[in-house]
Design a protein around this motif. Structure first.
Motif, PDB file in Angstrom:
ATOM      1  N   PRO A  22       8.826 -11.964 -16.807  1.00 11.33           N
ATOM      2  CA  PRO A  22       7.372 -11.799 -16.894  1.00 11.33           C
ATOM      3  C   PRO A  22       6.721 -11.850 -15.511  1.00 11.33           C
ATOM      4  CG  PRO A  22       8.153 -13.524 -18.394  1.00 11.33           C
ATOM      5  CD  PRO A  22       9.301 -13.165 -17.505  1.00 11.33           C
ATOM      6  N   ASN A  23       5.650 -11.103 -15.383  1.00  8.88           N
ATOM      7  CA  ASN A  23       4.755 -11.198 -14.224  1.00  8.88           C
ATOM      8  C   ASN A  23       5.318 -10.648 -12.916  1.00  8.88           C
ATOM      9  OD1 ASN A  23       2.100 -11.925 -14.116  1.00  8.88           O
ATOM     10  ND2 ASN A  23       2.475 -13.871 -13.091  1.00  8.88           N
ATOM     11  N   VAL A  24       6.374  -9.851 -13.004  1.00 13.08           N
ATOM     12  CA  VAL A  24       6.960  -9.308 -11.775  1.00 13.08           C
ATOM     13  C   VAL A  24       6.288  -7.999 -11.356  1.00 13.08           C
ATOM     14  CG1 VAL A  24       9.212 -10.396 -12.133  1.00 13.08           C
ATOM     15  CG2 VAL A  24       8.775  -8.119 -13.082  1.00 13.08           C
ATOM     16  N   GLY A  25       5.403  -7.478 -12.214  1.00 20.40           N
ATOM     17  CA  GLY A  25       4.677  -6.256 -11.861  1.00 20.40           C
ATOM     18  C   GLY A  25       5.188  -5.013 -12.593  1.00 20.40           C
ATOM     19  N   LYS A  26       5.840  -5.198 -13.734  1.00 24.64           N
ATOM     20  CA  LYS A  26       6.357  -4.034 -14.487  1.00 24.64           C
ATOM     21  C   LYS A  26       5.227  -3.120 -14.939  1.00 24.64           C
ATOM     22  CE  LYS A  26       8.193  -6.684 -17.607  1.00 24.64           C
ATOM     23  NZ  LYS A  26       7.756  -7.923 -16.949  1.00 24.64           N
ATOM     24  N   SER A  27       4.183  -3.740 -15.525  1.00 29.96           N
ATOM     25  CA  SER A  27       3.103  -2.914 -16.069  1.00 29.96           C
ATOM     26  C   SER A  27       2.333  -2.212 -14.954  1.00 29.96           C
ATOM     27  CB  SER A  27       2.156  -3.777 -16.915  1.00 29.96           C
ATOM     28  OG  SER A  27       2.875  -4.324 -18.006  1.00 29.96           O
ATOM     29  N   SER A  28       2.189  -2.912 -13.801  1.00 30.17           N
ATOM     30  CA  SER A  28       1.508  -2.269 -12.664  1.00 30.17           C
ATOM     31  C   SER A  28       2.296  -1.045 -12.228  1.00 30.17           C
ATOM     32  CB  SER A  28       1.413  -3.237 -11.489  1.00 30.17           C
ATOM     33  OG  SER A  28       0.803  -4.437 -11.882  1.00 30.17           O
ATOM     34  N   LEU A  29       3.616  -1.201 -12.190  1.00 28.58           N
ATOM     35  CA  LEU A  29       4.491  -0.100 -11.777  1.00 28.58           C
ATOM     36  C   LEU A  29       4.436   1.048 -12.799  1.00 28.58           C
ATOM     37  CD1 LEU A  29       6.475   0.333  -9.509  1.00 28.58           C
ATOM     38  CD2 LEU A  29       8.245  -0.760 -10.889  1.00 28.58           C
TER      39      LEU A  29
ATOM     40  N   VAL B 181      -2.830  -5.150 -17.196  1.00 27.61           N
ATOM     41  CA  VAL B 181      -2.220  -5.954 -16.128  1.00 27.61           C
ATOM     42  C   VAL B 181      -3.085  -7.189 -15.928  1.00 27.61           C
ATOM     43  CG1 VAL B 181      -1.790  -6.042 -13.640  1.00 27.61           C
ATOM     44  CG2 VAL B 181      -1.196  -3.989 -14.940  1.00 27.61           C
ATOM     45  N   THR B 182      -2.488  -8.386 -16.014  1.00 29.98           N
ATOM     46  CA  THR B 182      -3.215  -9.616 -15.652  1.00 29.98           C
ATOM     47  C   THR B 182      -2.243 -10.538 -14.934  1.00 29.98           C
ATOM     48  OG1 THR B 182      -2.658 -11.080 -17.504  1.00 29.98           O
ATOM     49  CG2 THR B 182      -4.451  -9.499 -17.876  1.00 29.98           C
ATOM     50  N   ALA B 183      -2.802 -11.604 -14.350  1.00 35.77           N
ATOM     51  CA  ALA B 183      -1.950 -12.579 -13.657  1.00 35.77           C
ATOM     52  C   ALA B 183      -1.257 -13.514 -14.655  1.00 35.77           C
ATOM     53  CB  ALA B 183      -2.801 -13.380 -12.677  1.00 35.77           C
TER      54      ALA B 183
ATOM     55  N   ASN C  72      10.065  -5.708  -6.296  1.00 32.16           N
ATOM     56  CA  ASN C  72       8.629  -5.443  -6.382  1.00 32.16           C
ATOM     57  C   ASN C  72       7.822  -6.484  -5.610  1.00 32.16           C
ATOM     58  OD1 ASN C  72       6.674  -3.712  -7.322  1.00 32.16           O
ATOM     59  ND2 ASN C  72       6.250  -4.941  -9.131  1.00 32.16           N
ATOM     60  N   LYS C  73       6.532  -6.222  -5.514  1.00 32.84           N
ATOM     61  CA  LYS C  73       5.597  -7.085  -4.771  1.00 32.84           C
ATOM     62  C   LYS C  73       6.077  -7.268  -3.333  1.00 32.84           C
ATOM     63  CE  LYS C  73       3.982  -9.667  -8.797  1.00 32.84           C
ATOM     64  NZ  LYS C  73       3.468 -10.950  -9.277  1.00 32.84           N
ATOM     65  N   ARG C  74       6.474  -6.164  -2.746  1.00 26.94           N
ATOM     66  CA  ARG C  74       6.971  -6.180  -1.377  1.00 26.94           C
ATOM     67  C   ARG C  74       5.961  -6.834  -0.442  1.00 26.94           C
ATOM     68  NH1 ARG C  74       4.311  -3.615   2.309  1.00 26.94           N
ATOM     69  NH2 ARG C  74       4.307  -1.603   1.270  1.00 26.94           N
ATOM     70  N   ASP C  75       4.666  -6.650  -0.728  1.00 20.95           N
ATOM     71  CA  ASP C  75       3.632  -7.208   0.167  1.00 20.95           C
ATOM     72  C   ASP C  75       3.699  -8.733   0.211  1.00 20.95           C
ATOM     73  OD1 ASP C  75       2.928  -7.306  -2.488  1.00 20.95           O
ATOM     74  OD2 ASP C  75       0.795  -6.978  -2.161  1.00 20.95           O
ATOM     75  N   ALA C  76       4.270  -9.336  -0.847  1.00 21.00           N
ATOM     76  CA  ALA C  76       4.316 -10.799  -0.893  1.00 21.00           C
ATOM     77  C   ALA C  76       5.472 -11.359  -0.048  1.00 21.00           C
ATOM     78  CB  ALA C  76       4.450 -11.264  -2.339  1.00 21.00           C
TER      79      ALA C  76
ATOM     80  N   CYS D 298       9.710  -1.811  -3.605  1.00 13.19           N
ATOM     81  CA  CYS D 298       8.424  -1.301  -4.047  1.00 13.19           C
ATOM     82  C   CYS D 298       7.529  -2.489  -4.226  1.00 13.19           C
ATOM     83  CB  CYS D 298       8.606  -0.625  -5.384  1.00 13.19           C
ATOM     84  SG  CYS D 298       7.143   0.056  -6.083  1.00 13.19           S
ATOM     85  N   ALA D 299       6.648  -2.272  -4.105  1.00 13.40           N
ATOM     86  CA  ALA D 299       5.601  -1.504  -3.523  1.00 13.40           C
ATOM     87  C   ALA D 299       4.461  -2.437  -3.698  1.00 13.40           C
ATOM     88  CB  ALA D 299       5.311  -0.252  -4.284  1.00 13.40           C
ATOM     89  N   ALA D 300       3.737  -2.545  -2.668  1.00 16.36           N
ATOM     90  CA  ALA D 300       2.459  -3.164  -2.958  1.00 16.36           C
ATOM     91  C   ALA D 300       1.863  -2.204  -3.980  1.00 16.36           C
ATOM     92  CB  ALA D 300       1.624  -3.198  -1.710  1.00 16.36           C
ATOM     93  N   LYS D 301       1.271  -2.707  -5.033  1.00 16.50           N
ATOM     94  CA  LYS D 301       0.752  -1.752  -6.009  1.00 16.50           C
ATOM     95  C   LYS D 301      -0.342  -0.902  -5.399  1.00 16.50           C
ATOM     96  CE  LYS D 301      -2.080  -5.155  -8.338  1.00 16.50           C
ATOM     97  NZ  LYS D 301      -2.682  -5.507  -9.581  1.00 16.50           N
ATOM     98  N   SER D 302      -0.786  -1.369  -4.182  1.00 15.24           N
ATOM     99  CA  SER D 302      -1.786  -0.571  -3.467  1.00 15.24           C
ATOM    100  C   SER D 302      -1.123   0.467  -2.565  1.00 15.24           C
ATOM    101  CB  SER D 302      -2.643  -1.504  -2.628  1.00 15.24           C
ATOM    102  OG  SER D 302      -1.794  -2.295  -1.809  1.00 15.24           O
TER     103      SER D 302
END
Ligand code: GDP
Ligand code: MG
Length: 446
Positions: A229-236, A248-250, A328-332, A347-351
């Motif tokens: 959960p919360n790894v950014g699947k839905s954002s991707l 998508v939520t935190a 995912n969440k490379r920016d972090a 991948c990828a900052a979702k931005s």
């Protein structure tokens, strides 16, 4: 007059239902001439293969529409029978009225695919070409449509017809040796047989090798995003789609059910599936979602494991290995977005800009198999299976030949098996059930 085996005449609207500029009613069979009196401006019969402008009247002489009529006398028509095309204005009521009018002339509504079935049974197309017609209509991508056009052009029949003939020649030689016994004839057929089998397999191999690609191209592919959960699947998922489809939520556990969308990856029609994050949970609804995620992952053609921890070990509790790991969440945690080898994508900052997701899509398409320039693509599971089975028989013959070159009877049996499969492939041998299956996927009017 038609040399067709059919005694009844059929009709159907060949264009899609609904309003349109033109609607085409197609009539085929030995009694097409019954329609000619409804076209009062035209000679009986109308000039062949010529677009003729005429009123269409009902049996009381009332004008139903001003139309274009096209007459194709047998055998130079799509079905090989007499065919008449009526190009009406595209009003569904008008089409229905014309079909009712034709019914009064004992011209019955066609079944799905019946025109093409008649074309096949009248020898206008082989079975692989008939299947290609359906695929041209239904191919979900440009590449699929192109492969289907090649098949309609006779690609498979042209490739496989000669293979089958060479196989029958080989079989004849083997059977001659069986009849005259090796000792009497004094020479062994083994070297010819070995060479012949090699050539035949060489011709079949590319078709069989591309079978999975072909099935994916026409049947579509399931691509599943799975992870904790919360790894950014839905954002991707949303970025791959280019729309905010999934919530998508935190909050971990936001996605509870499977969410899917049809997209294209390269030449492939793809069902992209977002899933609930895998974890132990007391929440009954989420637990059901997690079960669905696991089942969906098990059935994926391409399983993408999404993780926000580059050191996380690949999951061991999935029933199949993942095909691509997405960090995912490379920016972090730092790192550059992009492919690292064929099976890992950072991948990828979702931005991240669109190019990053374009590269992800392109790489996934590549993993599914490149289709470009592929000349030997079948279009249906039936074709792929017949070719694969023919190849199995030839391989079995090869093994028998190596083990005991004198056991020609068994070898001949395998060659017969292969020839039979190839004849089935082209429709030279067929059961009604096979034809029913092939043509049931057609639309009415084709
Ligand atoms: N920093 C960062 N946060 C992200 C990224 N992708 C998603 N998130 C956040 O992570 C949280 C969970 O995202 P979501 O897509 O719902 O994850 P899912 O549970 O795996 O479907 C949300 O708050 C997102 O905004 C990313 O690339 N970088
Ligand atoms: Mg989610």
């Amino acid at each position: 007059m038609s040399s067709s085996a059919f005694t009844d005449t059929i009709a159907a609207v060949a264009t899609p239902p609904g309003l349109g500029g033109v609607a085409i009613v197609r009539v085929s069979g030995p009694e097409v001439a019954r329609v000619f009196p409804l076209l009062p401006k035209l000679p009986d019969p109308p000039p062949p293969r010529t677009a003729c402008f005429t009123p269409l009247v009902d049996d009381a002489g009332e004008v139903l529409d001003e139309i274009l009529a096209l007459y194709f006398p047998a055998p130079r028509s799509y079905t090989g029978e007499d065919v008449l095309e009526l190009h009406l204005h595209g009003n569904p009521h008008l089409c229905a009225e014309v079909l009712s009018l034709l019914a009064t002339l004992d011209i019955r509504p066609a079944q799905p695919g019946e025109f093409t079935r008649r074309a096949f049974l009248n020898g206008r197309l082989d079975l692989t070409q008939a299947e290609a017609v359906e695929k041209i209509i239904h191919a979900p991508t440009r590449e699929g449509r192109r492969a289907a056009v090649r098949l309609l052009d006779g690609g498979l029949g042209e490739a496989i017809g000669p293979v089958r003939e060479a196989l029958i020649d080989l079989l004849a030689q083997v059977e001659a040796h069986i009849d005259f016994e090796v000792e009497e004839s004094g020479e062994s057929v083994a070297p010819q047989l070995e060479e012949g089998l090699k050539t035949l397999l060489h011709a079949l191999d590319p078709w069989v090798a591309s079978r999975r690609t072909a099935e994916r191209l026409f049947g579509g592919v399931r691509v599943v995003l799975a992870g904790r959960p919360n790894v950014g699947k839905s954002s991707l998922f949303n970025r791959l789609l280019g729309e905010e489809r999934a919530i998508v939520t935190a909050i971990a556990g936001t996605t509870r059910d499977l969410i899917d969308r049809d997209v294209h990856l390269g030449p492939y029609p793809v069902r992209l599936i977002d899933t609930a994050g895998l974890r132990q949970t007391e929440d009954v609804i989420e637990a059901e979602g997690v079960g669905r995620s696991r089942r969906s992952a098990a059935q994926a053609d391409l399983l993408l494991w999404v993780s926000d921890d580059p050191d996380e070990a690949p999951p061991e509790d999935l029933t199949r290995p993942c095909d691509v790991r997405i960090d995912n969440k490379r920016d972090a945690w730092g790192g550059t977005s992009g492919w690292q080898g064929e099976h890992r994508f950072v991948c990828a900052a979702k931005s991240d800009p669109d190019e990053v997701f374009e590269a992800l899509r392109a790489g996934l398409g590549h993993l599914l198999g490149d289709v470009g320039g592929e000349e030997s693509l079948t279009a249906t599971a039936r074709q792929g299976q017949a070719l694969a089975e023919a190849r199995q028989h030839l391989l079995a013959a090869q093994t028998l030949l190596r083990d005991d070159p004198d056991d020609l009877e068994l070898i001949a049996e395998e060659l017969h098996g292969a020839a039979h499969r190839l004849a089935e492939l082209l429709g030279e041998i067929h059961g009604e059930d096979v034809l029913d299956r092939v043509f049931s996927s057609f639309c009415i009017g084709k």
